[in-house]
Scaffold this motif. Structure first.
Motif: not given
Length: 769
Positions: A301-304, A633-651
């Motif tokens: 959800t934070q990624f979204k 196209f950014q997709q939610f992947m647990g082992d990806n650096e871009m996903t981690s950055d977007l999750v932190d931004e979502g927080k």
């Protein structure tokens, strides 16, 4: 109950389709024709899926009655041969038995007439046994082959007389549909859905997206855009027509032409069906399993949130650019220009705040210049009109999605906090803005909500995910083995054939309904989930545009017929696939014989569904998600650096929105406290003001006279008298204060008190300065 089940299903499915459509479409803003066309397409597709199990049970009942009819005829034939062997030495007994058999044949005709009226020929427990002969009159040597004949028959225990066998009783199912109704029903439903998906809905889709200002212009644009679309289908149909024409031994007639058209449509639908089915068979169980993992769900959800914030900012920026272009054209095209009506049409599609802003800057008294080069063409206005409709709808959709996604994120954070609560009461961080109904007030209490959200929900989702995974394995196995009839390897066919042996119609209906419901859920849920950039997207909360609604109706109408045929093949009720000589369902008879095009019936329909195995493996390992991620196209992947950055931004975005909402709630609480604290004083002040107004005028006149002609001895005394004259209270209005500081429109940001008495007293105090 004849036809009652069909009528009930028709009504229930209509309201089901209406309810699902209400979740995605705004009935007040969308065009009525778009709503009606989409509702009709969804309704017909859902109806086919629900009515097909009734067709299967009705056909099983007819097969039972036909088997009973054949068994009765064979029994009479065996009884005739047996009587000739037994009574060849006794002419009298033979004549008696012949008369008995004639009587039984007459009774047989009566049973057939009863079958034509009621649909059952096996309501009698036994068939008449009037040829009873004393066993002592029968010599074993007179009928040497009688034992072989009687092995399949029952024997009278007291006389040893063979009896005609008792046949299987064929009871009508509770959902039995009389003959002649289903063929007509399927013709109407199928051909209406095909007319919608191939002709009407594509035309309406282009019509809805057109930016023309007249109906004629929209129709021309729709016809031009669909010319290539229709030409492709005619090319495929022509290729199949040529194949049949040159194939030896086949003669073209209307029935074969109709079958060719149905085969072409089903082939296209089956090609797309396997792709969507392979995705849904894996993704649906996995989605429920991941929903039970609250940490994973919150992270996603934070990624979204971060991804939607980017889309929301892009939508707002695009809207600003388009509105700036509209503003320039609004100032350029004057009131008496021929294109002014087009500009007014575009302005009506803009948001209200932009309409008011543009209306203030408009000068209606300035004539237009015919020689000006800044006047746009009609084509550019059409393009701008189309663009305005798109950007406004996109901006509104992202705004609503942003609010809903924040609510979901706040709820998941509340669940994480309440898991460690020892009071077993669910406490929300923010109060719901919607009023509580009687369900949440009396049934869904905070205690019940805590047990469901923090304890039961995860386990229910895990159990549901396991059950759905087992169904997915059964579907994959059956898709790869349904062509094998000896032995029967398809599990769906085994389940149905076990129930057919005992003619348990309720079990057959439940098995068929659950099976086809799971298949349709895997396919339809994929249609609701997929997103083709910003051109096709079924957004919930009534935020779906007309183009996406019509496109979804097209997909449903194209996927449902091959889905039902595939299901009938899985349970071995399609003779084109199972190669069994048995009565076909009414739905299969409408589809026609696929033997007209043998390479499709014997090749594509059998071996292409096996690709679902490869698609399931690809979905399980998220190969499509990884490919889209590599393409940018950014997709939610647990082992990806871009996903981690977007999750932190979502927080961080969620924290910022929580602080903003907390400030708003604190401000509302302060206003409420001020009103509760000073509400009584305000009423008292109002009453005091009224009491002062009731003082006799003579008293005021005396006081004014005394002050006018008196001599003030000192300045301090004069100031004291001024302060004591008619003191008036200051009214406090809490609504004039805000947390954001003073009003920008007020003079120098100062609070201006209301009431003439306060202003008069202020001026009197400082008169001598």
């Amino acid at each position: 109950m004849s036809g009652a089940a069909l009528g009930i299903d028709i009504v229930v499915v209509f309201f089901l389709a209406l309810l699902v459509l209400y979740r995605y479409a705004d009935f007040r803003k969308q065009h009525k024709l778009v709503i009606v066309a989409t509702l009709l397409a969804w309704y017909l597709c859902f109806l086919i899926v629900i009515i097909l199990p009734l067709d299967v049970t009705t056909k099983d009942n007819q097969n039972c009655m036909q088997c009973s009819e054949r068994g009765l005829t064979n029994a009479l034939h065996r009884a005739t041969l047996t009587s000739q062997l037994q009574y060849s030495n006794g002419v009298t007994n033979e004549r008696k038995c012949v008369r008995c058999l004639l009587h039984q044949q007459q009774h047989h005709q009566k049973l057939l007439e009863k079958f034509s009226r009621s649909g059952s020929i096996c309501e009698e427990k036994t068939i008449y046994r009037q040829c009873e002969v004393d066993s002592s009159k029968i010599s074993p040597s007179s009928a040497p082959n009688s034992s072989k004949v009687f092995t399949a028959n029952r024997t009278n225990s007291s006389h040893g007389v063979p009896d005609i066998p008792v046949l299987q009783q064929c009871f009508k199912p509770w959902s039995y549909i009389p003959d002649g109704i289903l063929p007509v029903f399927w013709r109407v439903v199928y051909w209406t859905s095909q007319f919608l998906t191939w002709i009407l809905l594509p035309f309406m889709q282009s019509y809805a997206r057109s930016g023309d200002f007249s109906i004629t212009g929209k129709i021309k644009t729709a016809l031009f855009e669909n010319a290539i679309y229709y030409g492709t289908y005619l090319l495929i149909f022509g290729a199949l027509l040529i194949y049949v024409a040159v194939h030896p031994g086949l003669r073209l007639d209307w029935y074969k032409l109709q079958t060719i058209g149905i085969t072409a449509a089903n082939t296209w639908g089956l090609f797309l069906l396997v792709l969507l089915l392979g995705y849904g068979l894996v993704e649906i169980p996995r989605s429920y399993w991941n929903a039970a993992r609250r940490g994973h769900l919150l992270t996603k959800t934070q990624f979204k949130v971060a991804k939607l914030m980017t889309e929301k900012a892009d939508a707002e920026e695009t809207l600003e650019d388009v509105m700036e272009e509209v503003r320039k054209l609004n100032e350029t095209v004057k009131y008496n220009h021929p294109f002014r009506k087009y500009i007014d049409t575009i302005l009506r599609k803009c948001p209200t705040e932009y309409q008011e802003r543009m209306g203030r800057n408009m000068d209606d008294y300035e004539d237009f210049d015919e020689n000006s080069n800044s006047i746009p063409s009609e084509k550019s206005l059409v393009r701008l009109h189309k663009q305005v409709i798109y950007v406004v709808q996109r901006q509104q959709r992202t705004q609503v999605q942003w609010k809903m996604l924040l609510e979901e994120a706040f709820h998941l954070e509340d669940v994480a906090k309440n898991e460690a609560s020892s009071s077993h009461q669910f406490i929300r961080g923010f109060q719901s803005q919607e009023p509580r109904n009687w369900i949440s007030r009396y049934l869904y209490t905070p205690a019940v909500e805590w047990y469901w959200e923090c304890l039961l929900r995860s386990w229910c989702y895990r159990i549901l995910a396991v059950v759905l995974s087992l169904f997915s394995i059964i579907v994959v196995w059956s898709e790869c083995t349904f062509f094998s009839t000896k032995p029967v390897l398809s599990l769906f066919a085994i389940f149905i054939q076990v129930a057919e042996k005992t003619y348990n119609y309720l079990y057959i209906e439940l098995a068929c309904f659950i099976s086809i419901f799971f298949l349709s859920n895997c396919v339809y849920s994929t249609v609701f989930r997929i997103r083709i950039f910003n051109y096709y997207y079924l957004a919930p909360h009534q935020q779906t545009d007309a183009y996406s609604l019509l496109f979804s109706g097209m997909l449903f109408c194209r996927l449902t017929p091959p889905l039902c045929l595939n299901f009938l093949g899985l349970i071995h009720m399609d003779s084109a696939i199972s190669h069994q000589n048995r009565e076909q369902t009414a739905y299969t008879s409408i589809m026609g014989s696929m033997r007209v095009i043998s390479f499709i019936a014997d090749g594509f329909y059998i071996y292409y569904p096996m690709l679902v195995v490869i698609l399931c493996i690809a979905t399980y390992f998220s190969l499509g998600t990884r490919c889209l991620n590599l393409l940018g196209f950014q997709q939610f992947m647990g082992d990806n650096e871009m996903t981690s950055d977007l999750v932190d931004e979502g927080k961080e975005l969620i924290k910022r929105e929580k602080r903003k909402r907390q400030r708003l709630e604190d401000g509302e609480n302060r206003r409420r406290e001020w009103k509760e604290r000073y509400g009584n004083q305000k009423d008292n002040f109002t009453r005091n003001r009224g009491s002062h107004s009731e003082i006799p005028s003579s008293l005021h006149a005396t006081k004014r006279a005394s002050t006018k002609y008196s001599r003030w001895n000192s300045r301090s005394e004069r100031d004291g008298m001024e302060l004591l004259q008619d003191p008036e209270p200051m009214d406090f209005n809490a609504d004039t204060f805000s947390d954001d500081g003073p009003d920008q429109n007020s003079d120098l940001g100062r609070y201006q008190p209301s009431g003439r008495y306060l202003s008069m007293s202020c001026s009197r105090i400082f008169d001598d300065i």
